[in-house]
Design a protein around this motif. Structure first.
Motif, PDB file in Angstrom:
ATOM      1  N   LEU A 124       0.817  -1.215   0.000  1.00 31.95           N
ATOM      2  CA  LEU A 124       0.000   0.000   0.000  1.00 31.95           C
ATOM      3  C   LEU A 124       0.849   1.262   0.000  1.00 31.95           C
ATOM      4  N   GLU A 129      -4.473   5.514   0.517  1.00 32.25           N
ATOM      5  CA  GLU A 129      -4.172   4.236   1.177  1.00 32.25           C
ATOM      6  C   GLU A 129      -2.818   4.267   1.873  1.00 32.25           C
ATOM      7  N   LYS A 172      -7.051  -4.777   6.571  1.00 30.13           N
ATOM      8  CA  LYS A 172      -7.001  -3.325   6.784  1.00 30.13           C
ATOM      9  C   LYS A 172      -7.889  -2.923   7.965  1.00 30.13           C
TER      10      LYS A 172
END
Length: 572
Positions: free
Chosen positions: A249, A256, A310
Motif C-alpha cells: 500500500l 491508502e 485493513k
C-alpha cells in the motif's frame, strides 16, 4: 546465494561467529568428548555420551555439514544462511532409484519415506509420518518445505514416467508446494529468536496413488497465536502479512499509503520493530498473491481478505474517552479524532457505520423474558472489545484460508463450486467451514485414470519451544505441546527400543534417560496449572489472583514451580 569462495579456515571462523548454534555447541563441547573420527551416523560411535554427541555434531557443523543421523532420526543445525544444500544435484543424489548415499540429508528422510510408502511388507506400501520438532529458530519450517518439495518432485517423476507430461496433473504438486509460503505469510512472525517463527502448528497430509503420484493433500492447523494480533513483545513483529500489505500500500496512489503507515498503526508499532533485515516485505507480498492465485483464491476473495486485514489494523487506532456515569456504571464515547477511523473500519467490513459505532460503546443484554436491554460499555470494556474483535476476526480468517487451501487440493474450487463468502454477519462472524479430506472422494484430474489414494505421508510441523521475557497463555500452550512431543519422542527412542531388545532376549544394561514426566504433571495433573485454571474459570468469583493463590498453595513444594516473590500474577 552460494557461499563466497574463501579459504575453509576463514569460512569456518565466520560461520562460528555469526551462528548462535555454534556458540551453544562451543560451550558444551568439552575436550572430554573429543573423538578420533567423525561419525555421520552416531549409532556407530564407540561411546554414546553427551560430550561425544555434541563434539561430533559441532565438528561436522564447523565443516558446514549441518546434518547428522542417529539411525532414522535426523539432527539438523540451522546455519542461518543458504549453504546450497537443496540444489537439483542434491536431489539427484538422493533420488529414489539411485544408489544409497551415506551422507545425511533432509532428502534422505524423504527418500526413506517414499520407499516405505511404495514398498513395505512385500509389494504393498504403508502410510508414513514425519515429526519435525525443535526450539524456535531451529529450521523446522524450512525442513518442512524441503520434505514437501522432495515428495512433490518424486511424484512428478512418477507421473511423468506413467502418463507423460500434463499441466493439470502437475498442478496439485505445485499447489502443495505453494501452500507453505501462503501459510507463512498469515501464520508466521518475527520473534526475538527467529525472523520467521511459526506461530501455529500444522499437520500436513499428502495422499499418493499406488504408482506414487500425489493426488491430494490436506492441512490441519493448531493453536494460532491470536493474541499476537494486538500485542507483541519488544523487538517482535505482528504476523508477516500485515507488513507485506503495508509495504504494498505504501507504493499505491491515493490515501491508502497515508492510512496504513506501520509507524502510525498501534497494532504494528508498539513493539518497536517494523522491518526485518533478512526479508523484503513488498517482494513477499507479491509472492503471497501469486500463491493465492495458484491456490484458487479469486479476485473477490483476495479483495475481501485484504479489506478485512485493513479493518483489523485500524481497529487498534480506535480510541475512547470516559463518558458520564450512569447508575454508578462507567460509560464510554468515541474520541472525535477516531470517529472517521471507525467509519472506515465499518466500510472495510461491509457493515453499517452507525450500527458499528453504537455496538462499540453499547452492549445488548437479553433477559430470560426475552427483553433486550442496552447497557453502556466502560472505556476499558470498549477497548477490550476492539482487541477481541481483531483477534477473533483474524483467527476466523486464518481458518478460512486453511479451508480454502484444502478445497483447492481436493479440486472443488476448480469444479465450479462457489467459494465461501468472507464477510461480517451478526456477531461479526466469518462464514467459513473446514472439512477434512476423504481420499475416496477425490477426483482431481482425469476421472478415467483416477486411482484411489491408499497411502499418505503426514508431516507434523509443530511450533517451536520458546521462553520469552513475558510468556502469554498461548506460549504456555505451545511449550506444553512441545513437552508432550518430547515425552513421546523419548519413549519411542529409549523405552520402546529397550522393550524390543528385551523381547528379542538381547542383553542390554539398564539405561537412564531424560524424562519430563514431572513437568507434564505440573501442567496437566490434578492441582496442576491447567486443572487449576479450569476450576477458576468455572466459579463466579474466579480471578487471576485466585488462580495464582491456589496454584502457589498446591505446588509450594514442587521444585519445578516458583511463584512471584512480589505477590503478583506471574509464576515460573
Amino acid at each position: 546465494p552460494p557461499p563466497r569462495r574463501t579459504s575453509p579456515a576463514a569460512r569456518t571462523t565466520a560461520f562460528r561467529r555469526r551462528n548462535p548454534a555454534a556458540k551453544v555447541m562451543s560451550k558444551y563441547a568439552s575436550s572430554e568428548g573429543r573423538l578420533s573420527a567423525e561419525y555421520a551416523d552416531m549409532v556407530y560411535m564407540p561411546k554414546m555420551e553427551p560430550e561425544n554427541i555434541v563434539w561430533n555434531i559441532k565438528g561436522r557443523f564447523d565443516k558446514e555439514k549441518i546434518y547428522t543421523r542417529v539411525s532414522d532420526i535426523l539432527i539438523a543445525v540451522n546455519p542461518y544462511r543458504n549453504l546450497g544444500l537443496d540444489t537439483p544435484q542434491h536431489f539427484k543424489s538422493y533420488f529414489y532409484g539411485n544408489k544409497e548415499t551415506t551422507e545425511p540429508h533432509i532428502f534422505q528422510i524423504g527418500r526413506k519415506v517414499f520407499r516405505k510408502l511404495m514398498f513395505q511388507s512385500g509389494s504393498k506400501g504403508t502410510s508414513q509420518s514425519i515429526l519435525i520438532t525443535g526450539e524456535s529458530g531451529s529450521g523446522k519450517t524450512e525442513a518442512t518445505k524441503q520434505i514437501i518439495r522432495y515428495l512433490a518432485d518424486m511424484s512428478g517423476r512418477q507421473r511423468q514416467h506413467a502418463v507423460g507430461k500434463s499441466s493439470q496433473d502437475q498442478k496439485i504438486e505445485k499447489q502443495i508446494i505453494q501452500a507453505n509460503p501462503l501459510l507463512e505469510a498469515f501464520g508466521n512472525a518475527a520473534t526475538v529468536k527467529n525472523d520467521n517463527s511459526s506461530r501455529f502448528g500444522k499437520w500436513i497430509s499428502v495422499f499418493f496413488t499406488k504408482s506414487g503420484r500425489v493426488v491430494n493433500g490436506s492441512i490441519e492447523s493448531y493453536l494460532l497465536e491470536e493474541s499476537r494480533v494486538v500485542e507483541q513483545e519488544t523487538g517482535e513483529r505482528n504476523f508477516n502479512i500485515f507488513y507485506q500489505l503495508c509495504a504494498y500500500l505504501s507504493r499505491s496512489k491515493g490515501s491508502e499509503a497515508d492510512w496504513f503507515r506501520p509507524n502510525s498503526l498501534k497494532f504494528l508499532s508498539k513493539s518497536g520493530r517494523i522491518k526485518v533485515d533478512s526479508s523484503d516485505d513488498f517482494k513477499l507480498f507479491n509472492e503471497t498473491v501469486d500463491a493465492m492465485k495458484l491456490l484458487g483464491f479469486s479476485n473477490s476473495d483476495r479483495d475481501a481478505i485484504f479489506n478485512l486485514l485493513k479493518g483489523i489494523l485500524l481497529l487498534g487506532n480506535i480510541a475512547f474517552e470516559q463518558g458520564r456515569l450512569q447508575s454508578g456504571n462507567g460509560t464510554s464515547v468515541l474520541q472525535d479524532s477516531t470517529v472517521v477511523i471507525a467509519n472506515r473500519v465499518a466500510a472495510l467490513f461491509g457493515i453499517n457505520g452507525e450500527s458499528f459505532k453504537k455496538t462499540l460503546t453499547i452492549q445488548g443484554m437479553t433477559m430470560r423474558t426475552g427483553s433486550v436491554y442496552a447497557l453502556p460499555r466502560s472505556k476499558e470494556n470498549a477497548e477490550a472489545l476492539c482487541k477481541s474483535l481483531a483477534k477473533g476476526l483474524y483467527g476466523r480468517l486464518f481458518a478460512f484460508i486453511v479451508s480454502r487451501i484444502n478445497e483447492t487440493f481436493s479440486g472443488k474450487t476448480s469444479s465450479g463450486i462457489r467459494s465461501p463468502r468472507i464477510g461480517l454477519k451478526r456477531g461479526f462472524g466469518i462464514t467459513a467451514k473446514t472439512k477434512r479430506f476423504q481420499p475416496s472422494q477425490n477426483k482431481h484430474g482425469d476421472s478415467k485414470n483416477f486411482e484411489k489414494a491408499p497411502h499418505s505421508v503426514a508431516i507434523l510441523d509443530i511450533f517451536g519451544f520458546e521462553v520469552l521475557e513475558s510468556n502469554s497463555f498461548e506460549q504456555l500452550c505451545i511449550n506444553y505441546a512441545n513437552e508432550k512431543l518430547q515425552n513421546y519422542f523419548v519413549k519411542c527412542v529409549f523405552a520402546m527400543e529397550l522393550s524390543l531388545y528385551r523381547q528379542e532376549a538381547i542383553d542390554v544394561k539398564a539405561m537412564k534417560y531424560p524424562d519430563n514426566a514431572d513437568t507434564l504433571a505440573l501442567l496437566e495433573k490434578r492441582h496442576g496449572v491447567f486443572p487449576t485454571l479450569c476450576d477458576q474459570l468455572k466459579i463466579k468469583s474466579g480471578s487471576d489472583s485466585g488462580f495464582i493463590s491456589k496454584l502457589s498453595s498446591s505446588q509450594s513444594n514442587n521444585p519445578k514451580f516458583e511463584a512471584s516473590s512480589g505477590g503478583g500474577s506471574e509464576f515460573m
